[in-house]
Motif scaffolding. Structure first.
Motif, PDB file in Angstrom:
ATOM      1  N   LYS A 107      38.269  36.587  36.496  1.00  0.00           N
ATOM      2  CA  LYS A 107      37.127  35.195  36.168  1.00  0.00           C
ATOM      3  C   LYS A 107      36.490  36.850  36.771  1.00  0.00           C
ATOM      4  O   LYS A 107      37.011  37.790  37.022  1.00  0.00           O
ATOM      5  CB  LYS A 107      37.925  34.928  37.616  1.00  0.00           C
ATOM      6  CG  LYS A 107      38.016  33.148  36.903  1.00  0.00           C
ATOM      7  CD  LYS A 107      37.222  32.692  36.613  1.00  0.00           C
ATOM      8  CE  LYS A 107      37.607  31.186  35.276  1.00  0.00           C
ATOM      9  NZ  LYS A 107      37.949  31.312  34.556  1.00  0.00           N
ATOM     10  N   GLU A 112      32.975  42.433  41.255  1.00  0.00           N
ATOM     11  CA  GLU A 112      34.003  42.655  41.083  1.00  0.00           C
ATOM     12  C   GLU A 112      34.809  41.391  39.671  1.00  0.00           C
ATOM     13  O   GLU A 112      34.086  40.394  39.037  1.00  0.00           O
ATOM     14  CB  GLU A 112      34.593  42.287  42.840  1.00  0.00           C
ATOM     15  CG  GLU A 112      34.716  42.659  42.901  1.00  0.00           C
ATOM     16  CD  GLU A 112      35.396  42.271  44.813  1.00  0.00           C
ATOM     17  OE1 GLU A 112      35.836  43.279  45.379  1.00  0.00           O
ATOM     18  OE2 GLU A 112      35.231  41.165  44.736  1.00  0.00           O
ATOM     19  N   TYR A 114      38.355  39.702  38.834  1.00  0.00           N
ATOM     20  CA  TYR A 114      39.895  39.588  38.820  1.00  0.00           C
ATOM     21  C   TYR A 114      40.350  38.511  38.104  1.00  0.00           C
ATOM     22  O   TYR A 114      40.256  38.157  36.841  1.00  0.00           O
ATOM     23  CB  TYR A 114      39.862  38.039  39.932  1.00  0.00           C
ATOM     24  CG  TYR A 114      38.918  38.129  41.267  1.00  0.00           C
ATOM     25  CD1 TYR A 114      39.652  38.751  41.939  1.00  0.00           C
ATOM     26  CD2 TYR A 114      37.909  38.126  41.542  1.00  0.00           C
ATOM     27  CE1 TYR A 114      39.489  38.800  43.374  1.00  0.00           C
ATOM     28  CE2 TYR A 114      36.954  38.478  42.107  1.00  0.00           C
ATOM     29  CZ  TYR A 114      38.101  38.364  43.529  1.00  0.00           C
ATOM     30  OH  TYR A 114      37.153  39.263  44.654  1.00  0.00           O
ATOM     31  N   GLY A 116      44.423  37.558  36.376  1.00  0.00           N
ATOM     32  CA  GLY A 116      45.057  36.651  36.749  1.00  0.00           C
ATOM     33  C   GLY A 116      46.359  37.785  35.596  1.00  0.00           C
ATOM     34  O   GLY A 116      46.750  37.764  34.241  1.00  0.00           O
ATOM     35  N   LEU A 122      47.239  39.618  41.005  1.00  0.00           N
ATOM     36  CA  LEU A 122      45.324  39.695  41.159  1.00  0.00           C
ATOM     37  C   LEU A 122      45.245  41.218  41.183  1.00  0.00           C
ATOM     38  O   LEU A 122      45.587  41.672  41.671  1.00  0.00           O
ATOM     39  CB  LEU A 122      45.400  38.187  42.308  1.00  0.00           C
ATOM     40  CG  LEU A 122      44.237  38.551  41.904  1.00  0.00           C
ATOM     41  CD1 LEU A 122      44.208  37.262  41.249  1.00  0.00           C
ATOM     42  CD2 LEU A 122      44.016  37.363  42.714  1.00  0.00           C
ATOM     43  N   ILE A 124      42.103  43.325  40.573  1.00  0.00           N
ATOM     44  CA  ILE A 124      41.105  43.126  41.430  1.00  0.00           C
ATOM     45  C   ILE A 124      40.115  44.809  41.017  1.00  0.00           C
ATOM     46  O   ILE A 124      40.439  45.716  40.777  1.00  0.00           O
ATOM     47  CB  ILE A 124      39.817  43.040  42.409  1.00  0.00           C
ATOM     48  CG1 ILE A 124      41.473  41.769  43.235  1.00  0.00           C
ATOM     49  CG2 ILE A 124      38.664  43.136  42.728  1.00  0.00           C
ATOM     50  CD1 ILE A 124      41.512  41.419  44.432  1.00  0.00           C
ATOM     51  N   MET A 146      42.113  30.258  37.287  1.00  0.00           N
ATOM     52  CA  MET A 146      41.751  30.563  38.947  1.00  0.00           C
ATOM     53  C   MET A 146      40.802  30.083  38.371  1.00  0.00           C
ATOM     54  O   MET A 146      40.219  29.356  37.652  1.00  0.00           O
ATOM     55  CB  MET A 146      41.249  32.276  38.424  1.00  0.00           C
ATOM     56  CG  MET A 146      42.971  32.860  38.623  1.00  0.00           C
ATOM     57  SD  MET A 146      41.845  35.459  39.196  1.00  0.00           S
ATOM     58  CE  MET A 146      41.784  35.328  37.412  1.00  0.00           C
ATOM     59  N   LEU A 155      37.874  31.812  45.977  1.00  0.00           N
ATOM     60  CA  LEU A 155      38.988  32.250  44.174  1.00  0.00           C
ATOM     61  C   LEU A 155      40.388  31.212  45.026  1.00  0.00           C
ATOM     62  O   LEU A 155      40.765  31.261  45.830  1.00  0.00           O
ATOM     63  CB  LEU A 155      39.359  33.232  44.582  1.00  0.00           C
ATOM     64  CG  LEU A 155      40.492  33.832  43.572  1.00  0.00           C
ATOM     65  CD1 LEU A 155      39.089  33.174  42.370  1.00  0.00           C
ATOM     66  CD2 LEU A 155      40.676  35.245  42.983  1.00  0.00           C
ATOM     67  N   VAL A 157      43.825  30.037  42.552  1.00  0.00           N
ATOM     68  CA  VAL A 157      44.196  30.619  41.817  1.00  0.00           C
ATOM     69  C   VAL A 157      46.176  29.574  41.151  1.00  0.00           C
ATOM     70  O   VAL A 157      46.470  29.571  42.081  1.00  0.00           O
ATOM     71  CB  VAL A 157      45.259  32.013  42.233  1.00  0.00           C
ATOM     72  CG1 VAL A 157      45.881  32.960  41.333  1.00  0.00           C
ATOM     73  CG2 VAL A 157      43.459  32.981  42.487  1.00  0.00           C
ATOM     74  N   LEU A 169      37.149  35.604  49.320  1.00  0.00           N
ATOM     75  CA  LEU A 169      36.188  36.582  48.125  1.00  0.00           C
ATOM     76  C   LEU A 169      35.505  37.958  48.705  1.00  0.00           C
ATOM     77  O   LEU A 169      35.894  38.994  48.126  1.00  0.00           O
ATOM     78  CB  LEU A 169      35.421  36.236  47.175  1.00  0.00           C
ATOM     79  CG  LEU A 169      36.448  35.577  46.410  1.00  0.00           C
ATOM     80  CD1 LEU A 169      34.510  34.933  45.306  1.00  0.00           C
ATOM     81  CD2 LEU A 169      36.346  35.769  45.479  1.00  0.00           C
ATOM     82  N   HIS A 172      39.566  39.220  50.452  1.00  0.00           N
ATOM     83  CA  HIS A 172      40.702  39.149  49.276  1.00  0.00           C
ATOM     84  C   HIS A 172      41.729  38.168  50.251  1.00  0.00           C
ATOM     85  O   HIS A 172      42.799  38.611  49.334  1.00  0.00           O
ATOM     86  CB  HIS A 172      41.137  39.785  48.530  1.00  0.00           C
ATOM     87  CG  HIS A 172      40.233  41.054  47.397  1.00  0.00           C
ATOM     88  ND1 HIS A 172      39.386  42.204  48.216  1.00  0.00           N
ATOM     89  CD2 HIS A 172      38.900  40.537  46.616  1.00  0.00           C
ATOM     90  CE1 HIS A 172      38.610  42.273  47.410  1.00  0.00           C
ATOM     91  NE2 HIS A 172      37.933  41.318  46.627  1.00  0.00           N
TER      92      HIS A 172
END
Length: 302
Positions: A107, A112, A114, A116, A122, A124, A146, A155, A157, A169, A172
């Motif tokens: 995502k 940024e 993200y 997975g 996760l 970044i 996500m 966010l 997940v 976000l 984090h």
């Protein structure tokens, strides 16, 4: 009950393996698919029969994402990392080695990215500097899906440990840990225009969460087998789910009532597991991809 007419408009072929990834382009007339054969293909909603090969990577691809601001396509190359395609000229701009695991979802928001991975991490990535900012180990099992709530800058997940974790976000930091399903969480999306988060899992349940308090509002036995993905219509009034049971289901986003079942028997649907579904913002048609290596485009008259 709402009368819904379903027309199957197109069946698209070209992939040589199960299709796992599907994303709408920055220009929503186009969408992108990727598969177990490592091929990433662009399709044009106005002329869907001819796909355009955008990339071919060595391993399977489960995840695609677009950066609408920068006109970029991110490809999650399993056991490697990400490849970044400039959609203006269909050229690879850069790539970054990230992991020796599967990449299940990607995502992008702001600067940024993200990512997975299969080992519960996760990652970044800073898009501008093309560097890894942070690794966050959030579970012992795979990060599967996500969803971003841009208004609250949160966010969500979904993991294979059956949980949904909510992150801020801005920094984090973890906000909530929801014991969500009885098995892996595969489907997850914030509703447009209402404070709702919808999740679906291998347990075939749809769970409706209040996205303010993250309390469970409703739990629905929605499919026969695993729910693989879900997608809202742009106005948030309806959403579709797709499943390992080979069906697509259309739901009302306010009553959460089932409105329509699209399957092989009734509408010549897919013959195997449907892995992703997309409600197009371009023409409000529905795109679905499957283990049968086919892409179907559906018109719904609501």
């Amino acid at each position: 009950m709402l009368k819904i007419q379903v027309n199957k408009l197109h069946t698209l072929t070209g992939h040589n393996d199960c299709i796992y990834a599907l994303v709408e382009g920055p220009d929503p007339r186009f969408f992108y698919t990727a598969s177990g054969d490592g091929m990433v293909v662009e399709w044009d909603m106005d002329n869907p029969k001819d796909g355009k090969l955008m990339a071919k990577v060595a391993h399977s691809v489960y995840a695609l994402e677009v950066d609408k601001e920068r006109n970029l396509l991110f490809i999650g190359h399993n056991f490697e990392g990400i490849h970044v395609i400039d959609l203006e000229n269909s050229k690879e701009l850069w790539s970054i080695k990230l992991t020796d695991q599967s990449i299940f979802d990607i995502k992008a928001i702001g600067n940024e990215l993200y990512v997975g991975t299969g080992d519960g991490v996760l990652i970044i990535v800073d898009i501008e500097s093309k560097t890894v900012k942070k690794h966050i180990k959030i579970g012992k099992k795979s990060v599967r899906v996500m969803s971003i709530d841009p208004s609250k800058r949160q966010l969500a997940v979904g993991l294979s440990d059956n949980s949904i974790k909510i992150f801020n976000l801005a920094d984090h930091s973890p906000l909530h840990n929801l014991e969500a399903h009885n098995n892996s969480v595969f489907a997850l999306a914030y509703a447009p225009n209402q404070p709702i988060l919808v999740s679906g899992g291998r347990d075939a349940y749809l769970n409706i969460w209040n996205a303010s308090a993250y309390s469970l509002e409703e739990s629905i036995v929605a499919h026969m087998f695993a729910i693989n993905y879900l997608s809202f219509r742009e106005d948030g009034k309806y959403f579709v789910t797709c499943s390992m049971d080979k069906s697509i289901k259309v739901w009302d986003s306010h009553s959460f009532k089932l409105l329509k079942v699209i399957d092989k028997a009734r509408y010549a649907g897919h013959g195997t597991s449907i892995n992703k579904v997309l409600w197009s913002t371009y023409n409000h048609q529905i795109v679905s991809v499957s283990d049968d290596r086919q892409i179907s485009i559906w018109e719904l008259q609501l």
